[in-house]
Design a protein around this motif. Structure first.
Motif, mmCIF file in Angstrom:
data_model
loop_
_atom_site.group_PDB
_atom_site.id
_atom_site.type_symbol
_atom_site.label_atom_id
_atom_site.label_comp_id
_atom_site.label_asym_id
_atom_site.label_seq_id
_atom_site.Cartn_x
_atom_site.Cartn_y
_atom_site.Cartn_z
ATOM 1 N N THR A 128 0.806 -1.246 -0.182
ATOM 2 C CA THR A 128 -0.165 -0.235 -0.031
ATOM 3 C C THR A 128 1.077 1.275 0.003
ATOM 4 O O THR A 128 1.927 1.219 0.421
ATOM 5 C CB THR A 128 -0.968 -0.077 1.355
ATOM 6 O OG1 THR A 128 0.020 0.211 2.279
ATOM 7 C CG2 THR A 128 -1.756 -1.138 1.369
ATOM 8 N N PRO A 129 0.425 2.256 -0.210
ATOM 9 C CA PRO A 129 1.134 3.673 -0.401
ATOM 10 C C PRO A 129 1.550 3.913 1.127
ATOM 11 O O PRO A 129 2.726 4.581 1.278
ATOM 12 C CB PRO A 129 -0.042 4.623 -0.758
ATOM 13 C CG PRO A 129 -0.996 4.081 -1.564
ATOM 14 C CD PRO A 129 -1.049 2.585 -1.133
ATOM 15 N N GLN A 130 0.813 3.544 2.068
ATOM 16 C CA GLN A 130 1.156 3.756 3.561
ATOM 17 C C GLN A 130 2.397 2.858 3.851
ATOM 18 O O GLN A 130 3.704 3.477 4.586
ATOM 19 C CB GLN A 130 0.053 3.357 4.327
ATOM 20 C CG GLN A 130 -1.112 4.361 4.458
ATOM 21 C CD GLN A 130 -1.929 4.132 3.253
ATOM 22 O OE1 GLN A 130 -1.907 3.133 2.829
ATOM 23 N NE2 GLN A 130 -2.598 5.204 2.644
ATOM 24 N N GLU A 131 2.459 1.695 3.310
ATOM 25 C CA GLU A 131 3.658 0.826 3.513
ATOM 26 C C GLU A 131 5.005 1.368 2.811
ATOM 27 O O GLU A 131 5.992 1.315 3.317
ATOM 28 C CB GLU A 131 3.383 -0.557 3.022
ATOM 29 C CG GLU A 131 2.318 -1.401 4.149
ATOM 30 C CD GLU A 131 1.934 -2.845 3.469
ATOM 31 O OE1 GLU A 131 1.932 -3.673 4.101
ATOM 32 O OE2 GLU A 131 1.589 -2.919 2.080
ATOM 33 N N GLU A 132 4.717 1.787 1.479
ATOM 34 C CA GLU A 132 5.678 2.483 0.697
ATOM 35 C C GLU A 132 6.250 3.480 1.462
ATOM 36 O O GLU A 132 7.568 3.731 1.573
ATOM 37 C CB GLU A 132 5.227 2.949 -0.567
ATOM 38 C CG GLU A 132 5.154 1.759 -1.456
ATOM 39 C CD GLU A 132 4.594 2.200 -2.890
ATOM 40 O OE1 GLU A 132 4.543 1.433 -3.810
ATOM 41 O OE2 GLU A 132 4.414 3.456 -3.167
ATOM 42 N N ASP A 133 5.303 4.370 1.990
ATOM 43 C CA ASP A 133 5.783 5.649 2.770
ATOM 44 C C ASP A 133 6.771 5.326 4.025
ATOM 45 O O ASP A 133 7.709 5.673 4.237
ATOM 46 C CB ASP A 133 4.724 6.342 3.346
ATOM 47 C CG ASP A 133 5.008 7.643 3.703
ATOM 48 O OD1 ASP A 133 5.030 8.520 2.776
ATOM 49 O OD2 ASP A 133 4.940 7.776 4.717
ATOM 50 N N LEU A 134 6.111 4.257 4.673
ATOM 51 C CA LEU A 134 6.945 3.792 5.823
ATOM 52 C C LEU A 134 8.398 3.201 5.519
ATOM 53 O O LEU A 134 9.422 3.395 6.297
ATOM 54 C CB LEU A 134 6.051 2.648 6.533
ATOM 55 C CG LEU A 134 6.643 2.234 7.969
ATOM 56 C CD1 LEU A 134 6.981 3.518 8.770
ATOM 57 C CD2 LEU A 134 5.689 1.423 8.731
ATOM 58 N N PHE A 153 12.153 12.097 2.954
ATOM 59 C CA PHE A 153 13.154 11.093 2.618
ATOM 60 C C PHE A 153 14.624 11.593 2.145
ATOM 61 O O PHE A 153 15.261 10.868 1.942
ATOM 62 C CB PHE A 153 12.705 10.458 1.220
ATOM 63 C CG PHE A 153 11.246 10.124 1.596
ATOM 64 C CD1 PHE A 153 10.715 9.134 2.532
ATOM 65 C CD2 PHE A 153 10.203 10.845 0.722
ATOM 66 C CE1 PHE A 153 9.291 9.049 2.716
ATOM 67 C CE2 PHE A 153 8.623 10.569 0.934
ATOM 68 C CZ PHE A 153 8.412 9.749 1.803
ATOM 69 N N LEU A 154 14.810 12.794 2.785
ATOM 70 C CA LEU A 154 16.264 13.326 2.501
ATOM 71 C C LEU A 154 16.895 13.551 3.530
ATOM 72 O O LEU A 154 16.349 13.948 4.594
ATOM 73 C CB LEU A 154 16.212 14.749 1.630
ATOM 74 C CG LEU A 154 15.286 14.541 0.209
ATOM 75 C CD1 LEU A 154 15.367 16.196 -0.282
ATOM 76 C CD2 LEU A 154 15.804 13.571 -0.616
ATOM 77 N N LEU A 155 18.219 13.155 3.642
ATOM 78 C CA LEU A 155 18.791 13.393 4.776
ATOM 79 C C LEU A 155 20.091 14.395 4.979
ATOM 80 O O LEU A 155 20.628 14.574 3.804
ATOM 81 C CB LEU A 155 19.444 11.819 5.292
ATOM 82 C CG LEU A 155 18.740 10.859 5.244
ATOM 83 C CD1 LEU A 155 19.593 9.782 5.574
ATOM 84 C CD2 LEU A 155 17.969 11.062 6.550
#
Length: 312
Positions: A71-77, A237-239
């Motif tokens: 799911t998009p939520q899983e991808e996000d995580l 997502f950037l560090l």
DNA sequence: AAGCTAGACAACCGCGTTCCG
DNA sequence: TCGGAACGCGGTTGTCTAGCT
């Protein structure tokens, strides 16, 4: 190569599992439970090594596994956790019920890594390639560029050095099909849906669009200029650098020059945000890494917990 | 229709860690 | 304490399949 005792026989079968083998495994484990995998093949009547049985069970046959797409939520995580802890797939998988480390690893390697790369972001460092290139110029003094290339990540080299347009503009949401934009889901949705907010830590849920680093301002502002409200911000997502670049060091030596900038930065980046924040020049590399790890566990307290044990 | 290619994912491999006698 | 076996993990490879030429 020396095979483990359970796998050194020539009679041990390898390759894809057949439905019959799966049925035997399921029947055996449901009756006797998992554990002592070396004896499982013999007891279950399988010509496989125990290691292969364990892998087949944990990655495919376990009844609690999800078979549907991520799911998009899983991808996000996954993206967030990878940005925070790197390729510790088992730890990431523990935060995704029904997913195995192999699932997550494959999904990362086949989908997410490519998406990040295509959008000009190094999937290893989670930094834009442009930023990496800029920083690269600050390292090593007179070193020849060609000699430094070798230390770059493969994705970085492929994307930056071997493509005509190394820094593609990030796609406008207007132009993106829903499936693409759904990669970075709306946090409001995420909080309501399956993944508990606690897993992400307060920082992730609160820092999305407000934490603006210099490197991603342009990314977010593209949408802002178009009057769009993006459901996510790429800085998630950037560090930041583990250590400040040479240029940063120069600036930091002149506090008055950076007074305003530091003020802004401290407001925009919440302390709970997971970032490889620049340590003071007083502390050592090891201390910096330990600080980083502590910060990670503060943001992901669940990673400290023992995974729930279940006996199949 | 045949051959080629890329994507997806299942499975394997090597190595470090843990367990146990 | 030590050594071997078992386990777990991450990286890599192999296989299958769909799409394209």
């Amino acid at each position: 190569m020396v095979r483990p005792p359970c796998c050194d026989k020539l009679s041990v079968k390898r390759g894809v599992w057949t439905p019959e083998e799966d049925a035997k495994m399921i029947a055996f484990v449901s009756k006797h439970g998992s554990g002592n995998w070396t004896s499982v093949p013999k007891k279950a009547g399988l010509k496989r090594c125990g290691k292969s049985c364990r892998l087949r069970w944990t990655n495919y046959l376990r009844p609690d596994l999800k078979q549907d797409i991520f799911t998009p939520q899983e991808e996000d995580l996954i993206l967030k956790l990878h940005a925070a802890i790197g390729s510790r797939w088992s730890m990431i998988a523990q935060q995704l019920p029904g997913r195995t480390d192999n699932d997550v690893k494959n999904y990362w390697n086949t989908k997410l890594k490519k998406k990040l790369t295509d959008m000009g972001i190094d999937p290893i460092t989670h930094k834009p390639f442009s930023k990496l290139l800029a920083d690269y110029g600050n390292i090593g003094g007179n070193q020849k560029p060609s000699t430094r290339i070798g230390s770059l990540s493969k994705d970085f080299k492929n994307t930056v050095l071997f493509r005509s347009d190394p820094f593609p503009k990030l796609p406008s949401p207007k132009l993106e099909p829903p499936t693409e934009s759904s990669l970075f889901s709306n946090r409001e949705v995420m909080e309501k849906e399956t993944i508990p907010a606690a897993i992400l830590g307060e920082g992730f849920l609160s820092s999305s669009s407000s934490s603006i680093s210099s490197l991603s301002t342009s990314i977010c502002s593209n949408a802002a200029h178009e009057g769009l409200s993006l459901p996510f911000c790429w800085n998630d997502f950037l560090l930041e650098d583990v250590f400040p670049s040479a240029a940063d060091n120069l600036e930091n030596e002149n506090p008055t020059m950076n007074e305003n900038r530091n003020e802004v930065t401290s407001q925009q980046v919440p302390s709970s945000d997971v970032r490889y924040s620049s340590p003071s020049s007083e502390i050592s590399f090891v201390e910096a890494m330990l600080d980083q790890e502590n910060e990670m566990f503060l943001n992901f307290p669940h990673l400290m917990e023992e995974p729930s044990t279940s006996n199949y």
